[in-house]
Design an enzyme around this catalytic site. Structure first.
Site, mmCIF file in Angstrom:
data_model
loop_
_atom_site.group_PDB
_atom_site.id
_atom_site.type_symbol
_atom_site.label_atom_id
_atom_site.label_comp_id
_atom_site.label_asym_id
_atom_site.label_seq_id
_atom_site.Cartn_x
_atom_site.Cartn_y
_atom_site.Cartn_z
ATOM 1 N N GLU A 199 10.943 3.283 6.340
ATOM 2 C CA GLU A 199 10.756 3.789 4.797
ATOM 3 C C GLU A 199 12.178 4.211 4.277
ATOM 4 O OE1 GLU A 199 6.133 5.082 5.156
ATOM 5 O OE2 GLU A 199 7.759 6.806 5.702
ATOM 6 N N TYR A 241 1.419 -23.529 -1.275
ATOM 7 C CA TYR A 241 2.594 -23.093 -2.314
ATOM 8 C C TYR A 241 3.695 -23.954 -2.432
ATOM 9 C CZ TYR A 241 0.354 -18.592 -1.534
ATOM 10 O OH TYR A 241 -0.576 -17.251 -1.637
#
Length: 403
Positions: A385, A308
């Site tokens: 979460e 990348y």
């Protein structure tokens, strides 16, 4: 900097209202992780999550990508939001009740949270469609973990003017981090993450009996000398203000204790934060390895597999992200990163074409010190979460606030 007049009032509360949906999707994906570019189950879950929304859905031809386009009620810019979907080839050791059910595969980098946040942001934005100027492109991308998924999507026309929604005016992505305080957004302008290249060097000698090295050309000392010489090249050939990491992490030679092998193989990674430094290191690696091999009477075959590119955040887009996050989450929830990190990201392909920014979203679980939390890519990593509601709000806010 703030964004007066942007339609973001109550956005965090709105994101919390869809939290059950976000958690349900995230846990379903976590139980059934998939690798690489072919993610049929994940793709179908994304399509199902968007099924009741007024979006145009486009499926990838060569990879399991999903592009959804939401048209606003007024003219304006096209904003692209990315969420990557693939997992990692590693076993899970978290003990979570929704742990991976796929042997040797785990969502250890939080891509399951990225997908869930982006899908829920689509729901929030659909409910606020009358506030959207322009259009929103939701980029659900496979193959971020070394498979160049973003590049495949670009080759299929994602960013073309004739593509699914025309050429985007700006592009944004969030990446959750288990080692940052939950709900915080961290970013910086300019180089954010490194280019990552794979190095493979095969040292060719002549085998023989270990008791008579003078009758052979031992590739092992040549390979060992290369490791040190490569580190010297970094310190002696590269400006200290241009960060470079060169790590030889894998050495293979021989089969037993008393036989000199024919070959030795070195494998490693090169990380850099500028294309000019990257090019210089390519030359140095080849020169050092070939000449060190020659000094030992051997030869060297050097392969450098480009990975990348450097992930470069646009300055204006980064200011926009931090201002928006401060308005939506509170000023104390935003921080400027003091330095880049040497990990790599294939959102870099998008940012090379479209001005935009990638930011990190803190997801350290409550009661855990971020400094000692298991990091991303650990088989024990756990994410808070509750941080996903912050991510949903920021994604939605970026689309609503325009440019």
């Amino acid at each position: 900097m703030s964004l007066p007049g942007a339609p973001i009032d109550g956005l965090h509360a709105h994101a919390r209202s869809v939290q059950p949906r976000t958690v349900t999707l995230r846990r379903a994906l976590h139980r059934h992780p998939e690798l690489g570019l072919d993610l049929p189950r994940t793709r179908d879950a994304v399509v199902a999550a968007l099924a009741d929304l007024p979006v145009q859905v486009h499926l990838g031809r060569s990879v399991s990508s999903v592009v959804a386009v939401l048209e606003g009620h007024r003219p304006g810019p096209t904003i692209l939001l990315r969420g990557d979907m693939d997992a990692l080839p590693m076993p899970e050791d978290t003990g979570l009740p929704f742990a991976s059910e796929v042997s040797g595969t785990m969502h250890a980098c939080g891509h399951d949270t990225h997908v869930a946040m982006l899908a829920s942001a689509a729901h929030v934005l659909a409910e606020r469609r009358d506030q959207i100027r322009g259009r929103v492109v939701f980029m659900f991308q496979p193959g971020e973990e070394g498979f160049h998924g973003a590049r495949y999507m670009i080759e299929e026309g994602l960013l073309d003017r004739s593509g699914p929604a025309g050429r985007p005016d700006a592009a944004f992505a969030l990446h959750i981090s288990a080692t940052l305080p939950s709900g915080e957004v961290h970013a910086r302008p300019g180089p954010l993450m490194a280019a990552a290249d794979v190095i493979r060097v095969t040292v060719n000698g002549r085998g023989g009996h270990a008791s008579a090295p003078h009758d052979a050309l031992d590739p092992v000392p040549a390979a060992a000398a290369m490791v040190g010489a490569l580190q010297t090249a970094v310190t002696r050939r590269i400006d200290t203000h241009q960060p470079v990491v060169l790590t030889i992490a894998h050495i293979i030679a021989g089969t037993t204790n008393n036989v000199i092998p024919e070959t030795a193989v070195l494998e490693g990674t090169l990380r850099s934060l500028s294309e000019s430094t990257r090019a210089t290191m390519y030359e140095e690696i080849r020169r050092v390895c070939r000449h060190t091999a020659m000094a030992h009477g051997c030869t060297a075959e050097v392969e450098i597999e480009p990975g990348y590119p450097v992930t470069v955040n646009d300055s204006g887009a980064t200011d926009h992200v931090t201002a928006l996050a401060g308005d939506v989450l509170g000023r104390d929830s935003v921080a400027t990163m003091p330095a880049p990190i040497m990990g790599a990201e294939d959102f870099s392909y998008v940012l090379a074409e479209v001005p935009g920014a990638l930011a990190f979203l803190g997801g350290c679980p409550p009661g855990v010190d971020p400094a000692v939390a298991p990091p991303n890519h650990s088989n024990r990593v756990v994410f808070d979460e509750e941080a996903m509601a912050a991510g949903v709000a920021v994604y939605a806010g970026l689309a609503l606030s325009g440019l």
